[in-house]
Design a protein around this motif. Structure first.
Motif, PDB file in Angstrom:
ATOM      1  N   GLU A 297       0.842  -1.195   0.000  1.00  0.00           N
ATOM      2  CA  GLU A 297       0.000   0.000   0.000  1.00  0.00           C
ATOM      3  C   GLU A 297       0.879   1.249   0.000  1.00  0.00           C
ATOM      4  O   GLU A 297       1.993   1.232   0.511  1.00  0.00           O
ATOM      5  CB  GLU A 297      -0.901   0.011   1.243  1.00  0.00           C
ATOM      6  N   GLY A 298       0.373   2.322  -0.553  1.00  0.00           N
ATOM      7  CA  GLY A 298       1.093   3.591  -0.496  1.00  0.00           C
ATOM      8  C   GLY A 298       2.293   3.685  -1.416  1.00  0.00           C
ATOM      9  O   GLY A 298       3.131   4.583  -1.260  1.00  0.00           O
ATOM     10  N   VAL A 299       2.421   2.753  -2.366  1.00  0.00           N
ATOM     11  CA  VAL A 299       3.530   2.820  -3.318  1.00  0.00           C
ATOM     12  C   VAL A 299       3.291   4.010  -4.252  1.00  0.00           C
ATOM     13  O   VAL A 299       2.229   4.136  -4.864  1.00  0.00           O
ATOM     14  CB  VAL A 299       3.638   1.512  -4.126  1.00  0.00           C
ATOM     15  N   LYS A 300       4.293   4.881  -4.362  1.00  0.00           N
ATOM     16  CA  LYS A 300       4.142   6.118  -5.126  1.00  0.00           C
ATOM     17  C   LYS A 300       4.615   5.972  -6.571  1.00  0.00           C
ATOM     18  O   LYS A 300       5.256   6.871  -7.128  1.00  0.00           O
ATOM     19  CB  LYS A 300       4.902   7.250  -4.429  1.00  0.00           C
ATOM     20  N   LEU A 301       4.303   4.848  -7.163  1.00  0.00           N
ATOM     21  CA  LEU A 301       4.668   4.623  -8.552  1.00  0.00           C
ATOM     22  C   LEU A 301       3.542   5.155  -9.438  1.00  0.00           C
ATOM     23  O   LEU A 301       2.689   4.426  -9.926  1.00  0.00           O
ATOM     24  CB  LEU A 301       4.907   3.131  -8.812  1.00  0.00           C
ATOM     25  N   THR A 302       3.538   6.471  -9.608  1.00  0.00           N
ATOM     26  CA  THR A 302       2.489   7.140 -10.374  1.00  0.00           C
ATOM     27  C   THR A 302       2.645   6.838 -11.860  1.00  0.00           C
ATOM     28  O   THR A 302       3.738   6.469 -12.318  1.00  0.00           O
ATOM     29  CB  THR A 302       2.566   8.654 -10.153  1.00  0.00           C
ATOM     30  N   PRO A 303       1.578   6.995 -12.642  1.00  0.00           N
ATOM     31  CA  PRO A 303       1.687   6.792 -14.099  1.00  0.00           C
ATOM     32  C   PRO A 303       2.780   7.648 -14.720  1.00  0.00           C
ATOM     33  O   PRO A 303       3.487   7.211 -15.626  1.00  0.00           O
ATOM     34  CB  PRO A 303       0.295   7.163 -14.604  1.00  0.00           C
ATOM     35  N   ARG A 304       2.923   8.872 -14.226  1.00  0.00           N
ATOM     36  CA  ARG A 304       3.956   9.759 -14.766  1.00  0.00           C
ATOM     37  C   ARG A 304       5.343   9.203 -14.507  1.00  0.00           C
ATOM     38  O   ARG A 304       6.213   9.227 -15.376  1.00  0.00           O
ATOM     39  CB  ARG A 304       3.803  11.150 -14.137  1.00  0.00           C
ATOM     40  N   ARG A 305       5.559   8.712 -13.279  1.00  0.00           N
ATOM     41  CA  ARG A 305       6.871   8.135 -12.963  1.00  0.00           C
ATOM     42  C   ARG A 305       7.087   6.849 -13.737  1.00  0.00           C
ATOM     43  O   ARG A 305       8.194   6.551 -14.190  1.00  0.00           O
ATOM     44  CB  ARG A 305       6.974   7.894 -11.453  1.00  0.00           C
ATOM     45  N   GLN A 306       6.040   6.059 -13.865  1.00  0.00           N
ATOM     46  CA  GLN A 306       6.163   4.779 -14.542  1.00  0.00           C
ATOM     47  C   GLN A 306       6.593   4.956 -16.000  1.00  0.00           C
ATOM     48  O   GLN A 306       7.282   4.100 -16.559  1.00  0.00           O
ATOM     49  CB  GLN A 306       4.834   4.017 -14.468  1.00  0.00           C
ATOM     50  N   LYS A 307       6.200   6.070 -16.607  1.00  0.00           N
ATOM     51  CA  LYS A 307       6.593   6.326 -17.996  1.00  0.00           C
ATOM     52  C   LYS A 307       8.094   6.549 -18.135  1.00  0.00           C
ATOM     53  O   LYS A 307       8.633   6.448 -19.239  1.00  0.00           O
ATOM     54  CB  LYS A 307       5.835   7.549 -18.529  1.00  0.00           C
ATOM     55  N   ARG A 308       8.746   6.864 -17.018  1.00  0.00           N
ATOM     56  CA  ARG A 308      10.190   7.102 -17.055  1.00  0.00           C
ATOM     57  C   ARG A 308      10.996   5.842 -16.769  1.00  0.00           C
ATOM     58  O   ARG A 308      12.225   5.889 -16.678  1.00  0.00           O
ATOM     59  CB  ARG A 308      10.569   8.203 -16.054  1.00  0.00           C
ATOM     60  N   LEU A 309      10.309   4.729 -16.566  1.00  0.00           N
ATOM     61  CA  LEU A 309      10.980   3.468 -16.270  1.00  0.00           C
ATOM     62  C   LEU A 309      11.026   2.591 -17.518  1.00  0.00           C
ATOM     63  O   LEU A 309      10.010   2.434 -18.198  1.00  0.00           O
ATOM     64  CB  LEU A 309      10.268   2.737 -15.126  1.00  0.00           C
ATOM     65  N   PHE A 310      12.195   2.017 -17.792  1.00  0.00           N
ATOM     66  CA  PHE A 310      12.366   1.255 -19.025  1.00  0.00           C
ATOM     67  C   PHE A 310      13.090  -0.057 -18.746  1.00  0.00           C
ATOM     68  O   PHE A 310      13.683  -0.265 -17.675  1.00  0.00           O
ATOM     69  CB  PHE A 310      13.174   2.065 -20.054  1.00  0.00           C
ATOM     70  N   CYS A 311      13.062  -0.944 -19.742  1.00  0.00           N
ATOM     71  CA  CYS A 311      13.838  -2.178 -19.745  1.00  0.00           C
ATOM     72  C   CYS A 311      14.862  -2.088 -20.870  1.00  0.00           C
ATOM     73  O   CYS A 311      14.606  -1.465 -21.902  1.00  0.00           O
ATOM     74  CB  CYS A 311      12.945  -3.397 -19.979  1.00  0.00           C
ATOM     75  N   ARG A 312      16.009  -2.720 -20.676  1.00  0.00           N
ATOM     76  CA  ARG A 312      17.054  -2.658 -21.701  1.00  0.00           C
ATOM     77  C   ARG A 312      18.039  -3.811 -21.492  1.00  0.00           C
ATOM     78  O   ARG A 312      18.014  -4.470 -20.440  1.00  0.00           O
ATOM     79  CB  ARG A 312      17.790  -1.320 -21.620  1.00  0.00           C
ATOM     80  N   TYR A 313      18.892  -4.015 -22.466  1.00  0.00           N
ATOM     81  CA  TYR A 313      20.011  -4.931 -22.296  1.00  0.00           C
ATOM     82  C   TYR A 313      21.206  -4.123 -21.804  1.00  0.00           C
ATOM     83  O   TYR A 313      21.488  -3.024 -22.306  1.00  0.00           O
ATOM     84  CB  TYR A 313      20.349  -5.641 -23.609  1.00  0.00           C
ATOM     85  N   HIS A 314      21.901  -4.660 -20.825  1.00  0.00           N
ATOM     86  CA  HIS A 314      22.957  -3.919 -20.134  1.00  0.00           C
ATOM     87  C   HIS A 314      24.296  -4.628 -20.316  1.00  0.00           C
ATOM     88  O   HIS A 314      24.414  -5.826 -20.070  1.00  0.00           O
ATOM     89  CB  HIS A 314      22.606  -3.815 -18.637  1.00  0.00           C
ATOM     90  N   HIS A 315      25.312  -3.873 -20.731  1.00  0.00           N
ATOM     91  CA  HIS A 315      26.644  -4.460 -20.926  1.00  0.00           C
ATOM     92  C   HIS A 315      27.693  -3.775 -20.048  1.00  0.00           C
ATOM     93  O   HIS A 315      28.894  -3.823 -20.351  1.00  0.00           O
ATOM     94  CB  HIS A 315      27.058  -4.361 -22.399  1.00  0.00           C
ATOM     95  N   GLY A 316      27.259  -3.163 -18.943  1.00  0.00           N
ATOM     96  CA  GLY A 316      28.201  -2.486 -18.060  1.00  0.00           C
ATOM     97  C   GLY A 316      28.861  -1.346 -18.802  1.00  0.00           C
ATOM     98  O   GLY A 316      28.263  -0.701 -19.662  1.00  0.00           O
ATOM     99  N   ASN A 317      30.103  -1.060 -18.489  1.00  0.00           N
ATOM    100  CA  ASN A 317      30.868  -0.049 -19.226  1.00  0.00           C
ATOM    101  C   ASN A 317      31.529  -0.714 -20.428  1.00  0.00           C
ATOM    102  O   ASN A 317      32.739  -0.734 -20.575  1.00  0.00           O
ATOM    103  CB  ASN A 317      31.919   0.595 -18.313  1.00  0.00           C
ATOM    104  N   ARG A 318      30.658  -1.316 -21.261  1.00  0.00           N
ATOM    105  CA  ARG A 318      31.105  -2.074 -22.431  1.00  0.00           C
ATOM    106  C   ARG A 318      32.125  -3.147 -22.038  1.00  0.00           C
ATOM    107  O   ARG A 318      33.159  -3.337 -22.685  1.00  0.00           O
ATOM    108  CB  ARG A 318      31.690  -1.148 -23.501  1.00  0.00           C
ATOM    109  N   ALA A 319      31.805  -3.834 -20.937  1.00  0.00           N
ATOM    110  CA  ALA A 319      32.673  -4.929 -20.493  1.00  0.00           C
ATOM    111  C   ALA A 319      32.670  -6.025 -21.544  1.00  0.00           C
ATOM    112  O   ALA A 319      31.602  -6.446 -22.008  1.00  0.00           O
ATOM    113  CB  ALA A 319      32.170  -5.483 -19.162  1.00  0.00           C
ATOM    114  N   PRO A 320      33.837  -6.499 -21.967  1.00  0.00           N
ATOM    115  CA  PRO A 320      33.901  -7.522 -23.018  1.00  0.00           C
ATOM    116  C   PRO A 320      33.054  -8.752 -22.700  1.00  0.00           C
ATOM    117  O   PRO A 320      32.447  -9.346 -23.584  1.00  0.00           O
ATOM    118  CB  PRO A 320      35.391  -7.870 -23.083  1.00  0.00           C
ATOM    119  N   GLN A 321      32.997  -9.105 -21.433  1.00  0.00           N
ATOM    120  CA  GLN A 321      32.243 -10.300 -21.027  1.00  0.00           C
ATOM    121  C   GLN A 321      30.737 -10.122 -21.262  1.00  0.00           C
ATOM    122  O   GLN A 321      30.005 -11.113 -21.357  1.00  0.00           O
ATOM    123  CB  GLN A 321      32.499 -10.624 -19.553  1.00  0.00           C
ATOM    124  N   LEU A 322      30.277  -8.861 -21.313  1.00  0.00           N
ATOM    125  CA  LEU A 322      28.843  -8.628 -21.443  1.00  0.00           C
ATOM    126  C   LEU A 322      28.419  -8.174 -22.832  1.00  0.00           C
ATOM    127  O   LEU A 322      27.226  -8.046 -23.102  1.00  0.00           O
ATOM    128  CB  LEU A 322      28.380  -7.577 -20.416  1.00  0.00           C
TER     129      LEU A 322
END
Length: 533
Positions: A297-322
């Motif tokens: 209850e009381g989670v402040k994840l408003t629609p406006r804030r939610q629009k700023r949240l994304f998913c992506r593939y992450h490779h660190g600071n271009r770490a060769p392993q990633l």
């Protein structure tokens, strides 16, 4: 039997030799008690079999003697006229009956009692029972459950049926009473009365319950109800000495109140609470916000804030392993930036780390803000252990993976901490970064720059990581990890990162933490140009 008991003792001692009570602070350690109890049942059944065999022999002898004596007593002289009968009578009384006496006196329980006595040194203590009782009370408060729901075991996500008997509920109330917690005493003693009124079998009597309940409501300031309950107690047990004294005392107090009101010439009636008592205010200012977030209850994840949240593939600071195999990254919060990574640890790695950590688990501590000394605290209920890379290759592998993901060096980071939460396990709101100038590590490694939190189990209910100042709640998902910075780029603490581990309602919560420190990160996470960067 003796060999079996000896083997059991060795196995039991080996399992729990590393545990120093406080079972309630770790579900992982409590699982050992399940297996130990199973072994105890087996030992008890062995004893029962021996006793049954013994009783069978005695019964057979008794039946045989009953038939023989019925015949011999009918014609004693005629029976003894036969010299063999005379010989056998003498032999029975001289040899056979003493042998039966030895059989009856044989202590078949000695092995089981010795076994049990030795094992009791590894049993949970009064501290464990009190801790477990407090945990149920904590769950009741945090998730707004009523005692009846807990007593019936109707909790979300449970696999097994579990109910509290009248005597169990009485034990809960008595634990609260002994701790001076009259608020919970009243709740659980009322539940006992409810179950007794439903004709549940119990060794606990209404007189015992009313004795505790009447004094508890008096301590909560409800004089009228205390008087009413005490009168009920006296009617059930007129010889109850304490009840009689309390009755006279409560009547005197009530009369004094009436006289005081008359002397003030007021028509206001004496307040008569309806048996509903407010939960006492405690030391945690954000208690309501924290517990609301734990309930989702009381989670402040408003629609406006939610629009700023994304998913992506992450490779660190271009770490060769990633670059070839990047991690899936998901925004959990925008500011401060909190992210979740998926498939950080495999099931095999998780099980191996738990296997290594379990023998090293010890009650998690906190640093006393006044003395700087590490100590246990009721607001942190878990056990933890610290793993070095030399402990197992999997630890080094996981450390390198966290380094690649974050782009930070682990050279100045703390060891991998593995934590397992106990019954209602929690860690109330706290900061990961240090605000204490006397911390010796601040001069060498610097403060805790960032937190990398691995979830090593799913949790059926409860157990969220919440940020009260943000209104954010993050729920455990096995194999995922969340990451955030505790310090601003200026090096100042980010007070918005105050967070907590909610009580585990149902389930067994395992996590591991890696805290990255400032030193060595100067070029990996450069300072900002202002204090608030």
């Amino acid at each position: 039997m003796k060999l079996w008991v000896s083997a059991l003792l060795m196995a039991w001692s080996g399992v729990l030799s590393c545990v120093q009570a406080e079972f309630f602070t770790s579900i992982g350690h409590m699982t050992d008690l399940i297996y130990a109890e199973k072994e105890l049942v087996q030992s008890l059944k062995e004893y029962i079999l021996v006793e049954e065999a013994k009783l069978s022999k005695i019964k057979s002898w008794a039946n045989k003697m009953e038939a023989l004596t019925s015949k011999s007593a009918a014609d004693a002289e005629g029976y003894l006229a036969h010299p063999v009968n005379a010989y056998k009578l003498v032999k029975r009384l001289n040899t056979d009956w003493p042998a039966l006496e030895d059989l009856v006196l044989q202590d078949s329980a000695a092995g089981f009692i010795a076994n049990l006595s030795v094992q009791r040194q590894f049993f949970p203590t009064d501290e464990d029972e009190i801790g477990a009782a407090k945990a149920l009370m904590r769950l009741k408060d945090t998730y707004r459950l009523d005692p009846d729901t807990i007593s019936r075991g109707e909790l979300p996500g449970t696999k097994y049926q579990a109910m509290l008997s009248v005597d169990d509920c009485f034990g809960m109330g008595r634990s609260a009473y002994n701790e001076g917690d009259y608020y919970h005493t009243v709740m659980w003693m009322e539940q006992v009365l409810k179950q007794l009124d439903a004709a549940e079998e119990a060794t606990t009597t209404k007189s015992q319950v009313l004795d505790y309940l009447s004094y508890a409501v008096f301590q909560l300031g409800d004089l009228h109800r205390a008087l009413e309950l005490t009168r009920r107690l006296v009617s059930l047990d007129p010889s109850h000495e304490r009840a009689g004294g309390n009755l006279r005392y409560f009547e005197q107090l009530l009369e004094e109140e009436r006289e005081k009101m008359l002397s003030n010439q007021t028509e206001a009636e004496l307040a008569t609470p309806e048996g509903i008592y407010e939960r006492p205010v405690d030391y945690l200012p954000e208690r309501d916000v924290y517990e609301s977030l734990c309930r989702g209850e009381g989670v402040k994840l408003t629609p406006r804030r939610q629009k700023r949240l994304f998913c992506r593939y992450h490779h660190g600071n271009r770490a060769p392993q990633l670059l070839i195999a990047p991690f899936k990254e998901e925004d959990e919060w925008d500011s401060p930036h909190i992210v979740r990574y998926y498939d950080v640890m495999s099931d095999e790695e998780i099980e191996r780390i738990k296997e290594i950590a379990k023998p090293k688990l010890a009650r998690a501590t906190v640093r006393d803000p006044k003395t700087g000394v590490l100590t246990v605290a009721s607001y942190r209920v878990s056990k933890s252990s610290w793993l070095e890379e030399d402990d197992d290759p999997v630890v080094a592998r996981v450390n390198r993976r966290m380094q690649h993901i974050t782009g930070l060096t682990v050279k100045t980071a703390e060891l991998l901490q593995v934590a397992n939460y106990g019954v209602g396990g929690q860690y109330e709101p706290h900061f990961d970064f240090s605000r204490r100038p006397f911390d010796s590590g601040l001069k060498t490694e610097g403060n805790r720059l960032a937190t990398f939190l691995n979830y090593m189990s799913d949790v059926e209910a409860g157990g969220a990581t919440v940020f009260p100042d943000l209104g954010a709640a993050i729920w455990p998902k096995k194999g995922t990890a969340v990451f955030w910075y505790n310090l601003l780029r200026s090096g100042e603490g980010d007070y918005r990162t105050r967070h907590a581990a909610c009580p585990v309602l149902v389930g067994c919560k395992w996590v591991s933490n890696k805290w990255f420190h400032e030193r060595g990160q100067e070029f990996l996470r450069p300072c900002g140009s202002t204090e608030v960067d």
